[in-house]
Design a protein around this motif. Structure first.
Motif, PDB file in Angstrom:
ATOM      1  N   PRO A 178     -16.644  17.397 -25.673  1.00 20.58           N
ATOM      2  CA  PRO A 178     -15.201  17.242 -25.491  1.00 20.58           C
ATOM      3  C   PRO A 178     -14.763  15.790 -25.674  1.00 20.58           C
ATOM      4  O   PRO A 178     -15.512  14.851 -25.366  1.00 20.58           O
ATOM      5  CB  PRO A 178     -14.969  17.710 -24.044  1.00 20.58           C
ATOM      6  CG  PRO A 178     -16.153  18.562 -23.729  1.00 20.58           C
ATOM      7  CD  PRO A 178     -17.301  17.975 -24.483  1.00 20.58           C
ATOM      8  N   SER A 179     -13.544  15.614 -26.136  1.00 21.33           N
ATOM      9  CA  SER A 179     -12.998  14.283 -26.372  1.00 21.33           C
ATOM     10  C   SER A 179     -12.998  13.450 -25.090  1.00 21.33           C
ATOM     11  O   SER A 179     -12.605  13.926 -24.029  1.00 21.33           O
ATOM     12  CB  SER A 179     -11.572  14.403 -26.916  1.00 21.33           C
ATOM     13  OG  SER A 179     -11.005  13.131 -27.102  1.00 21.33           O
ATOM     14  N   GLY A 180     -13.436  12.202 -25.201  1.00 21.26           N
ATOM     15  CA  GLY A 180     -13.409  11.280 -24.074  1.00 21.26           C
ATOM     16  C   GLY A 180     -14.580  11.388 -23.126  1.00 21.26           C
ATOM     17  O   GLY A 180     -14.640  10.678 -22.125  1.00 21.26           O
ATOM     18  N   PHE A 181     -15.546  12.257 -23.412  1.00 20.12           N
ATOM     19  CA  PHE A 181     -16.683  12.476 -22.516  1.00 20.12           C
ATOM     20  C   PHE A 181     -17.918  11.710 -22.968  1.00 20.12           C
ATOM     21  O   PHE A 181     -18.178  11.552 -24.168  1.00 20.12           O
ATOM     22  CB  PHE A 181     -17.039  13.963 -22.434  1.00 20.12           C
ATOM     23  CG  PHE A 181     -16.237  14.722 -21.405  1.00 20.12           C
ATOM     24  CD1 PHE A 181     -16.811  15.107 -20.202  1.00 20.12           C
ATOM     25  CD2 PHE A 181     -14.906  15.047 -21.638  1.00 20.12           C
ATOM     26  CE1 PHE A 181     -16.080  15.811 -19.259  1.00 20.12           C
ATOM     27  CE2 PHE A 181     -14.166  15.744 -20.704  1.00 20.12           C
ATOM     28  CZ  PHE A 181     -14.742  16.124 -19.503  1.00 20.12           C
ATOM     29  N   LEU A 182     -18.677  11.255 -21.994  1.00 18.64           N
ATOM     30  CA  LEU A 182     -19.989  10.656 -22.223  1.00 18.64           C
ATOM     31  C   LEU A 182     -20.930  11.181 -21.148  1.00 18.64           C
ATOM     32  O   LEU A 182     -20.692  10.978 -19.950  1.00 18.64           O
ATOM     33  CB  LEU A 182     -19.922   9.126 -22.147  1.00 18.64           C
ATOM     34  CG  LEU A 182     -21.272   8.400 -22.173  1.00 18.64           C
ATOM     35  CD1 LEU A 182     -21.912   8.514 -23.552  1.00 18.64           C
ATOM     36  CD2 LEU A 182     -21.107   6.925 -21.797  1.00 18.64           C
ATOM     37  N   TYR A 183     -21.969  11.897 -21.571  1.00 18.60           N
ATOM     38  CA  TYR A 183     -22.949  12.437 -20.634  1.00 18.60           C
ATOM     39  C   TYR A 183     -24.197  11.560 -20.630  1.00 18.60           C
ATOM     40  O   TYR A 183     -24.700  11.176 -21.691  1.00 18.60           O
ATOM     41  CB  TYR A 183     -23.338  13.868 -21.017  1.00 18.60           C
ATOM     42  CG  TYR A 183     -22.311  14.900 -20.592  1.00 18.60           C
ATOM     43  CD1 TYR A 183     -22.320  15.431 -19.298  1.00 18.60           C
ATOM     44  CD2 TYR A 183     -21.340  15.340 -21.477  1.00 18.60           C
ATOM     45  CE1 TYR A 183     -21.384  16.379 -18.906  1.00 18.60           C
ATOM     46  CE2 TYR A 183     -20.394  16.289 -21.088  1.00 18.60           C
ATOM     47  CZ  TYR A 183     -20.429  16.800 -19.797  1.00 18.60           C
ATOM     48  OH  TYR A 183     -19.498  17.736 -19.414  1.00 18.60           O
ATOM     49  N   LEU A 184     -24.693  11.249 -19.427  1.00 15.89           N
ATOM     50  CA  LEU A 184     -25.944  10.518 -19.260  1.00 15.89           C
ATOM     51  C   LEU A 184     -26.966  11.511 -18.712  1.00 15.89           C
ATOM     52  O   LEU A 184     -26.896  11.912 -17.539  1.00 15.89           O
ATOM     53  CB  LEU A 184     -25.769   9.340 -18.298  1.00 15.89           C
ATOM     54  CG  LEU A 184     -24.710   8.283 -18.680  1.00 15.89           C
ATOM     55  CD1 LEU A 184     -23.363   8.616 -18.030  1.00 15.89           C
ATOM     56  CD2 LEU A 184     -25.152   6.891 -18.254  1.00 15.89           C
ATOM     57  N   LEU A 185     -27.908  11.910 -19.552  1.00 13.22           N
ATOM     58  CA  LEU A 185     -28.791  13.021 -19.218  1.00 13.22           C
ATOM     59  C   LEU A 185     -30.251  12.586 -19.124  1.00 13.22           C
ATOM     60  O   LEU A 185     -30.730  11.790 -19.941  1.00 13.22           O
ATOM     61  CB  LEU A 185     -28.678  14.122 -20.273  1.00 13.22           C
ATOM     62  CG  LEU A 185     -27.263  14.635 -20.576  1.00 13.22           C
ATOM     63  CD1 LEU A 185     -27.321  15.664 -21.702  1.00 13.22           C
ATOM     64  CD2 LEU A 185     -26.616  15.223 -19.329  1.00 13.22           C
ATOM     65  N   ASN A 186     -30.921  13.125 -18.128  1.00  9.45           N
ATOM     66  CA  ASN A 186     -32.375  13.017 -18.044  1.00  9.45           C
ATOM     67  C   ASN A 186     -32.926  14.366 -18.465  1.00  9.45           C
ATOM     68  O   ASN A 186     -32.935  15.313 -17.673  1.00  9.45           O
ATOM     69  CB  ASN A 186     -32.813  12.661 -16.620  1.00  9.45           C
ATOM     70  CG  ASN A 186     -34.298  12.374 -16.527  1.00  9.45           C
ATOM     71  OD1 ASN A 186     -35.099  12.961 -17.237  1.00  9.45           O
ATOM     72  ND2 ASN A 186     -34.670  11.463 -15.647  1.00  9.45           N
ATOM     73  N   THR A 187     -33.351  14.463 -19.718  1.00 14.17           N
ATOM     74  CA  THR A 187     -33.723  15.766 -20.264  1.00 14.17           C
ATOM     75  C   THR A 187     -34.999  16.326 -19.645  1.00 14.17           C
ATOM     76  O   THR A 187     -35.323  17.497 -19.862  1.00 14.17           O
ATOM     77  CB  THR A 187     -33.899  15.681 -21.794  1.00 14.17           C
ATOM     78  OG1 THR A 187     -34.951  14.747 -22.109  1.00 14.17           O
ATOM     79  CG2 THR A 187     -32.606  15.222 -22.450  1.00 14.17           C
ATOM     80  N   GLU A 188     -35.710  15.503 -18.862  1.00 15.58           N
ATOM     81  CA  GLU A 188     -36.898  16.001 -18.171  1.00 15.58           C
ATOM     82  C   GLU A 188     -36.553  17.155 -17.233  1.00 15.58           C
ATOM     83  O   GLU A 188     -37.380  18.030 -16.972  1.00 15.58           O
ATOM     84  CB  GLU A 188     -37.548  14.868 -17.373  1.00 15.58           C
ATOM     85  CG  GLU A 188     -38.734  15.290 -16.524  1.00 15.58           C
ATOM     86  CD  GLU A 188     -39.287  14.174 -15.659  1.00 15.58           C
ATOM     87  OE1 GLU A 188     -40.124  14.459 -14.783  1.00 15.58           O
ATOM     88  OE2 GLU A 188     -38.872  13.015 -15.853  1.00 15.58           O
TER      89      GLU A 188
END
Length: 315
Positions: A254-264
Motif C-alpha cells: 500500500p502507498s506510504g507503507f514501509l514494513y520492517l520484517l524479520n523473515t525468520e
C-alpha cells in the motif's frame, strides 16, 4: 476412425500441458510477488490437512536468578507457551471457456491458442489477487482473504486467536513498532524503528515498501549498499542494503507503507495436495462449456510479531 471429441482434447490438455505448466506457474507467481517469494523460500511448511492450522508459541521465560545458601527454590509451575490457531484460506482463479469459442478457435485462421491464453490469464489473475491479500488483514471477502501483514504486524486486535495486550502473552504478539505519524521519509526514523524491532542478534532482514519510498532510500544510501549482493537479488529482485537488511519494492504494498520484517518468524503454510493445482476442465450437464479452477490452500503465519514493525503515511 471416429473424430476426436473436444472434451477429449481438453482432457488431454489437462493431463499433459496443464501439469507441465505448474512448475512454470509457481516460478511466475513468485517472480511477481517478491515478498511471498522471500517468505516461501525462507520457510514453506507443507501440511497433510487438519481443520485449522496450529503453531506453538512461546511467550514467557522460566523463573531464573541467583540464590544463596538456604534459599528455597520456587515450585510454582510457570505457563510459558500456547498455541496460535489460524484458519485455512482458499484462493482460486476460474478458467471457464465456451466450447463453441474453443472449437471455432481450432482452425488455421487462429491468431492465438484460446485455451493457453485462458490458462495464462487465470494464473496472472490469481497471482495478482493473492499478492494484494498478502498486505491485508484477512477480513476481506467475509474473512476469507489471507491473514496478511496488516494483521500480523500490528499492535492491536487479535492474532492467532490471542488478544493483543500488555500482559506477557498479549504483548508477545504485538508488533515492536507501528508508527502512523507519517510525513517525509527519513533514514533516522527508519533506523529508530529498526532498533525497536531488534532484540539481541535478531533483527529485521527485509524491508518492503513502494517504488516511490524505495527510490528515496536508494538515493540516500551509499554505493556499497546499492550494489552489494543480497538475498533478494539471489531470487531476481532489486534491493538495497540498510543495516544489513534488504530493502525491496513490492508493487502490491500500500502507498506510504514501509514494513520492517524479520523473515525468520514468518511461515507460509500450504496443503500438500492443493499447492497451485489446476482441477482440470469439467463439462456441466446443462451447458456447452468447459469450466476449471486453479486452486491453492494455505495461509501466512508470523510466529514472532514482536520482532517486526511498520510505518505508514510516509511521503
Amino acid at each position: 476412425m471416429p473424430l476426436t471429441k473436444l472434451t477429449e482434447t481438453l482432457n488431454t490438455f489437462v493431463s499433459s500441458t496443464a501439469e507441465h505448466r505448474r512448475p512454470g506457474l509457481i516460478d511466475n507467481f513468485f517472480g511477481s510477488a517478491p515478498l511471498l517469494a522471500r517468505l516461501r523460500k525462507r520457510k514453506k511448511v507443507t501440511l497433510r490437512g487438519g481443520e485449522v492450522i496450529k503453531v506453538s508459541h512461546i511467550y514467557a521465560g522460566m523463573p531464573a536468578g541467583s540464590y544463596g545458601r538456604g534459599d528455597e527454590f520456587g515450585t510454582e509451575v510457570t505457563e510459558f507457551a500456547t498455541t496460535l490457531v489460524f484458519n485455512w484460506k482458499f484462493c482460486r482463479a476460474e478458467v471457464n471457456l465456451n466450447v463453441i469459442d474453443v472449437d471455432l478457435n481450432e482452425s488455421p485462421e487462429q491468431t492465438f491458442d484460446l485455451v493457453e491464453a485462458a490458462m495464462e490469464n487465470g494464473e496472472l489473475s490469481l497471482m495478482d489477487d493473492m499478492a494484494d491479500q498478502l498486505f491485508t488483514d484477512g477480513t476481506g471477502n467475509s474473512n476469507k482473504d489471507l491473514d496478511g501483514l496488516a494483521i500480523a504486524v500490528s499492535r492491536t486486535g487479535t492474532y492467532g486467536g490471542l488478544a493483543r495486550g500488555t500482559d506477557s502473552q498479549g504483548s508477545s504478539i504485538r508488533a515492536a513498532a507501528e508508527d502512523t505519524t507519517g510525513g517525509a521519509l527519513a533514514l533516522a526514523t527508519i533506523n529508530t524503528h529498526f532498533g525497536t524491532c531488534t532484540i539481541g542478534r535478531k533483527k529485521p532482514d527485509l524491508l518492503v515498501t513502494t517504488q516511490t519510498l524505495f527510490n528515496r532510500i536508494w538515493e540516500r544510501s551509499q554505493p556499497s549498499e546499492q550494489n552489494k549482493p543480497n538475498a533478494m537479488r539471489d531470487i531476481g529482485f532489486e534491493a538495497v542494503g540498510f543495516n544489513g537488511a534488504d530493502v525491496t519494492v513490492d508493487s502490491h504494498c500500500p502507498s506510504g507503507f514501509l514494513y520492517l520484517l524479520n523473515t525468520e518468524f514468518f511461515e507460509w503454510y500450504v496443503h500438500r495436495k492443493w499447492d497451485f493445482r489446476f482441477r482440470g476442465f469439467m463439462e456441466p450437464a446443462n451447458q456447452q462449456a468447459q469450466i476449471g479452477q486453479l486452486i491453492t490452500w494455505g495461509n501466512l503465519i508470523c510466529r514472532g510479531p514482536r520482532f517486526n514493525g511498520v510505518a505508514s503515511g510516509l511521503t
